[in-house]
Design an enzyme around this catalytic site. Structure first.
Site, PDB file in Angstrom:
ATOM      1  N   HIS A 107      32.032  52.775   5.137  1.00 59.34           N
ATOM      2  CA  HIS A 107      32.495  52.384   6.464  1.00 59.34           C
ATOM      3  C   HIS A 107      31.457  52.776   7.508  1.00 59.34           C
ATOM      4  O   HIS A 107      30.744  53.771   7.354  1.00 59.34           O
ATOM      5  CB  HIS A 107      33.843  53.041   6.785  1.00 59.34           C
ATOM      6  CG  HIS A 107      33.780  54.536   6.917  1.00 59.34           C
ATOM      7  ND1 HIS A 107      33.701  55.179   8.136  1.00 59.34           N
ATOM      8  CD2 HIS A 107      33.777  55.525   5.976  1.00 59.34           C
ATOM      9  CE1 HIS A 107      33.664  56.493   7.942  1.00 59.34           C
ATOM     10  NE2 HIS A 107      33.703  56.735   6.645  1.00 59.34           N
ATOM     11  N   HIS A 109      29.819  51.455  11.811  1.00 55.92           N
ATOM     12  CA  HIS A 109      29.680  50.450  12.870  1.00 55.92           C
ATOM     13  C   HIS A 109      28.407  49.642  12.622  1.00 55.92           C
ATOM     14  O   HIS A 109      27.364  49.858  13.251  1.00 55.92           O
ATOM     15  CB  HIS A 109      29.629  51.117  14.238  1.00 55.92           C
ATOM     16  CG  HIS A 109      30.878  51.870  14.592  1.00 55.92           C
ATOM     17  ND1 HIS A 109      32.138  51.330  14.429  1.00 55.92           N
ATOM     18  CD2 HIS A 109      31.064  53.115  15.108  1.00 55.92           C
ATOM     19  CE1 HIS A 109      33.043  52.206  14.833  1.00 55.92           C
ATOM     20  NE2 HIS A 109      32.420  53.297  15.247  1.00 55.92           N
TER      21      HIS A 109
END
EC number: 2.8.2.-
Length: 324
Positions: A107, A109
């Site tokens: 995970h 951004h």
């Protein structure tokens, strides 16, 4: 004479062997581009202020021991969301060969990376998006007042009590519609036009990637429904996820809740809704929302209840199996 016969037989044997090899090569079918570890990697390229901290912490980090997978955060330098082409290559190579960590949940951004460009099948991609104005407002006030997750941390705009309306009326940077252009680029990926604010091609590619590259994309407002779908679709990672999510207290089920948000007035809302960037981001959000709703209704036989989803029997069976 005997030596000559043996020589003839030797060359005849070699010729037959070569002929067999050629025939095998001609008749053999090319191997499909199969990546055996593709189902063992989930990538959640999370978007800021969409509930991603709640989903990651309350689901992935809480379930990794019980379900036996690794969780790894992709930390992007200087908060960039895109990688250079060489970095994309090493990223793809690293996570597909790091077998000691499989199965793995990544995970971070980071914008969508198409593994197929590097000759490898894509892993399981998932994501969550939020109504674009709601997301921007949450981010705007988060910079000023922080959230309930890291309470003692002083945010970059702390002390600046300017409302979103005031910022918008004077054309401030934090409320500029360029700040809204974020969810489309995350799904568009690493093409140069993806980060060009208002580029129609970015919207088109983002939609195409959602349809062709992502297993599931949900919305912040329906996170529970998404968790239920993931539990029955990717049980190796999400087994028990819905029950666990329902057992959380209010704080853990809603991490990073922005402390203070002041809704914009009608005049500001009217101007934003006429803005082309908002229209495109809203179109993308509605596209995702409608798609998710259709998938969820199909999965629940029209019942549309997350609780029933994990209990529904299979809607198919095998028969007329040979050899018996």
């Amino acid at each position: 004479m005997l030596w000559k016969k043996r020589k003839v037989l030797y060359f005849a044997g070699i010729s037959v062997f070569i002929l067999i090899l050629l025939l095998l090569k001609l008749n053999s079918k090319p191997k499909a581009n199969v990546w055996p570890t593709s189902s063992k990697i989930v990538i959640y390229n999370r978007i800021p202020k969409t509930g991603s901290t709640t989903f990651t912490n309350a689901i992935a980090y809480d379930l990794y021991k019980e379900n036996g997978f690794s969780v790894l955060h992709v930390n992007m330098t200087k908060n960039r969301q895109v990688m250079s082409l060489p970095d994309q290559y090493t990223f793809v190579n690293n996570i597909t060969t790091w077998t000691e960590r499989l199965p793995a949940f990544y995970h971070g951004h980071v914008a969508f990376i198409d593994f197929q460009r590097f000759g490898i099948a894509n892993p399981i991609y998932i994501n969550i998006i939020r109504e674009p104005l709601e997301r921007l407002l949450s981010h705007y006030y988060f910079l000023r007042y922080g959230d309930n997750y890291r309470i003692g941390l002083k945010r970059s705009r702390a002390g600046n009590n300017e409302t979103f309306d005031e910022c918008y009326s004077r054309g401030g940077k934090d409320c500029d519609m360029k700040q809204m252009w974020i969810q489309i680029p995350y799904f568009c990926g690493h093409y140069h036009f993806c980060t060009e604010v208002g580029n129609p091609e970015a919207l088109r590619v983002a939609k195409q990637n959602v349809l062709e590259k992502y297993l599931l994309v949900g919305t912040t407002s329906r996170m529970r429904d998404m968790i239920a779908l993931l539990e029955v679709t990717v049980p190796d990672f999400f087994k028990g996820a819905l029950g666990h999510f329902d057992s959380l207290d209010a704080n853990r089920a809603h991490l990073r809740y922005t402390k203070k948000k002041i809704p914009p007035n009608d005049q500001t809302l009217s101007m934003i809704r006429r803005d082309e960037v908002y229209k495109m981001e809203r179109e993308f959000y509605d596209f995702i929302n409608n798609l998710f709703d259709a998938v969820f209704k199909k999965a629940t036989n029209g019942i549309s209840k997350a609780d029933d989803l994990v209990k529904l029997p299979l809607q198919y069976h095998f028969e007329k199996i040979k050899p018996s």
